[in-house]
Enzyme design. Structure first.
Site, mmCIF file in Angstrom:
data_model
loop_
_atom_site.group_PDB
_atom_site.id
_atom_site.type_symbol
_atom_site.label_atom_id
_atom_site.label_comp_id
_atom_site.label_asym_id
_atom_site.label_seq_id
_atom_site.Cartn_x
_atom_site.Cartn_y
_atom_site.Cartn_z
ATOM 1 N N ILE A 137 0.812 -1.209 0.000
ATOM 2 C CA ILE A 137 0.000 0.000 0.000
ATOM 3 C C ILE A 137 0.850 1.265 0.000
ATOM 4 O O ILE A 137 0.319 2.377 0.050
ATOM 5 C CB ILE A 137 -0.994 0.012 1.190
ATOM 6 C CG1 ILE A 137 -0.260 -0.081 2.529
ATOM 7 C CG2 ILE A 137 -2.010 -1.118 1.049
ATOM 8 C CD1 ILE A 137 -1.187 0.037 3.748
ATOM 9 N N HIS A 153 -4.816 -3.640 -2.628
ATOM 10 C CA HIS A 153 -5.200 -3.325 -1.250
ATOM 11 C C HIS A 153 -5.270 -1.827 -0.977
ATOM 12 O O HIS A 153 -5.347 -1.404 0.170
ATOM 13 C CB HIS A 153 -4.243 -3.998 -0.251
ATOM 14 C CG HIS A 153 -4.387 -5.486 -0.198
ATOM 15 N ND1 HIS A 153 -3.410 -6.330 0.295
ATOM 16 C CD2 HIS A 153 -5.400 -6.302 -0.604
ATOM 17 C CE1 HIS A 153 -3.822 -7.580 0.197
ATOM 18 N NE2 HIS A 153 -5.022 -7.587 -0.334
ATOM 19 N N CYS A 207 -18.419 19.721 2.910
ATOM 20 C CA CYS A 207 -18.469 18.338 3.378
ATOM 21 C C CYS A 207 -17.883 18.228 4.781
ATOM 22 O O CYS A 207 -18.583 18.011 5.749
ATOM 23 C CB CYS A 207 -17.735 17.417 2.416
ATOM 24 S SG CYS A 207 -17.755 15.682 2.951
#
Length: 304
Positions: A137, A153, A207
């Site tokens: 990752i 992943h 947001c």
């Protein structure tokens, strides 16, 4: 357990198993360690798939979070990397991932990463392709120069908003002020208990939702778009290398054996024997940074 693994492969659910079934999923063979034999196969391959795992990044100093590094403070890493843990203890999980981010940001590609990237660039000029299908990752493959990388992943250096779903590359260090200096793995260090509103937040207008690492937690399904691309690459490849993976995290653990079941040569490069070693045609034991460069070096048949 075998049926559970097959279900994970079909559904794309990330799961970890240390209790590996010995029941065969295909006819097994004794892998060859003949490098000249492998190099002959390599010289003829048109579509090469390289499946990489945490062992590749470990040679750059990134912990594998297996064995000696399995725990962070007093928790197992695979227990922190779950949606349930993030929901119940977002500050603790963010501390864990902040620690991992800072480690990844401080590391550089090693000779294995560089050999893969150089091979991809070189073969592209001859109309041949190399794809990296990685469980890692971090972004060390990209730093090395690899262009065709499928991260099954997710990406530690990306964030995803739990409210609006916005995904963004984020290499800020620290990722937010409240996590500065946090994340020590020392078991004597107490949780920082950062208030949720001080954890990384979405900067999309209006947001401000909570961000999470854009990685696939254990128990979550893989990105269907990435998985579709992986399946297409597995269908067309005529040579596969499985590099630095423990072969215990599903469904990625079955990628190599699934390719081998088509009769495609699969070579494993690892420091130790894995639960899937017996299913591959070739096996080269040792550090990937030592074994991989000569395997991917220019072949005499290549025309420059």
């Amino acid at each position: 357990m075998l049926l559970q693994h097959r279900a994970a492969l079909a559904l794309g659910i990330r799961m970890c198993s240390t209790n590996v079934s010995r029941r065969p999923v295909l006819d097994t063979i004794r892998p060859s360690s003949d490098m000249s034999e492998f190099r002959e196969l390599f010289s003829k391959a048109k579509h090469i798939a390289i499946i990489t795992g945490a062992g590749v990044s470990a040679e750059s100093g990134v912990p594998t979070f297996r064995g000696a590094n399995e725990t962070w403070r007093k928790w197992k890493s695979q227990d922190l990397a779950t949606p349930e843990a993030f929901s119940r203890h977002p500050s603790r999980v963010w501390e864990f991932y902040h620690y991992r981010r800072e480690l990844a940001l401080s590391k550089k590609p090693n000779t294995a990463h560089l050999a893969i990237a150089e091979c991809e660039a070189r073969l592209r000029k001859h109309g041949r392709s190399v794809v990296v299908i990685t469980q890692c990752i971090d972004d060390l493959h990209q730093q090395a120069g690899s262009k065709h990388v499928l991260k099954v992943h997710g990406n530690l250096l990306e964030t995803r908003c739990v409210s609006c779903g916005h995904v963004a590359l984020n290499k800020r260090s620290p990722i937010c002020a409240a996590l500065k200096g946090k994340g020590s793995p020392d078991p004597s260090v107490a949780d920082a208990a950062v208030p949720v509103d001080k954890l990384p937040r979405c900067d999309v207008r209006d947001c401000h939702g909570l961000l999470r690492p854009n990685v696939v937690f254990f128990g979550e399904t893989l990105d269907s778009h990435i998985l579709t691309k992986v399946e297409k690459e597995m269908e067309v490849c005529d040579l596969c290398l499985v590099v630095g993976t423990s072969s215990i995290v599903y469904p990625a653990a079955m990628f190599g054996p699934q390719i081998a079941a088509r009769g495609v040569p699969v070579a494993e490069f690892n420091t130790t024997i894995t639960p899937k070693s017996e299913y591959f045609t070739h096996r080269f034991q040792g550090p990937c940074g030592t074994t991989l460069p000569p395997a991917l070096a220019p072949h005499d048949s290549e025309v420059f």
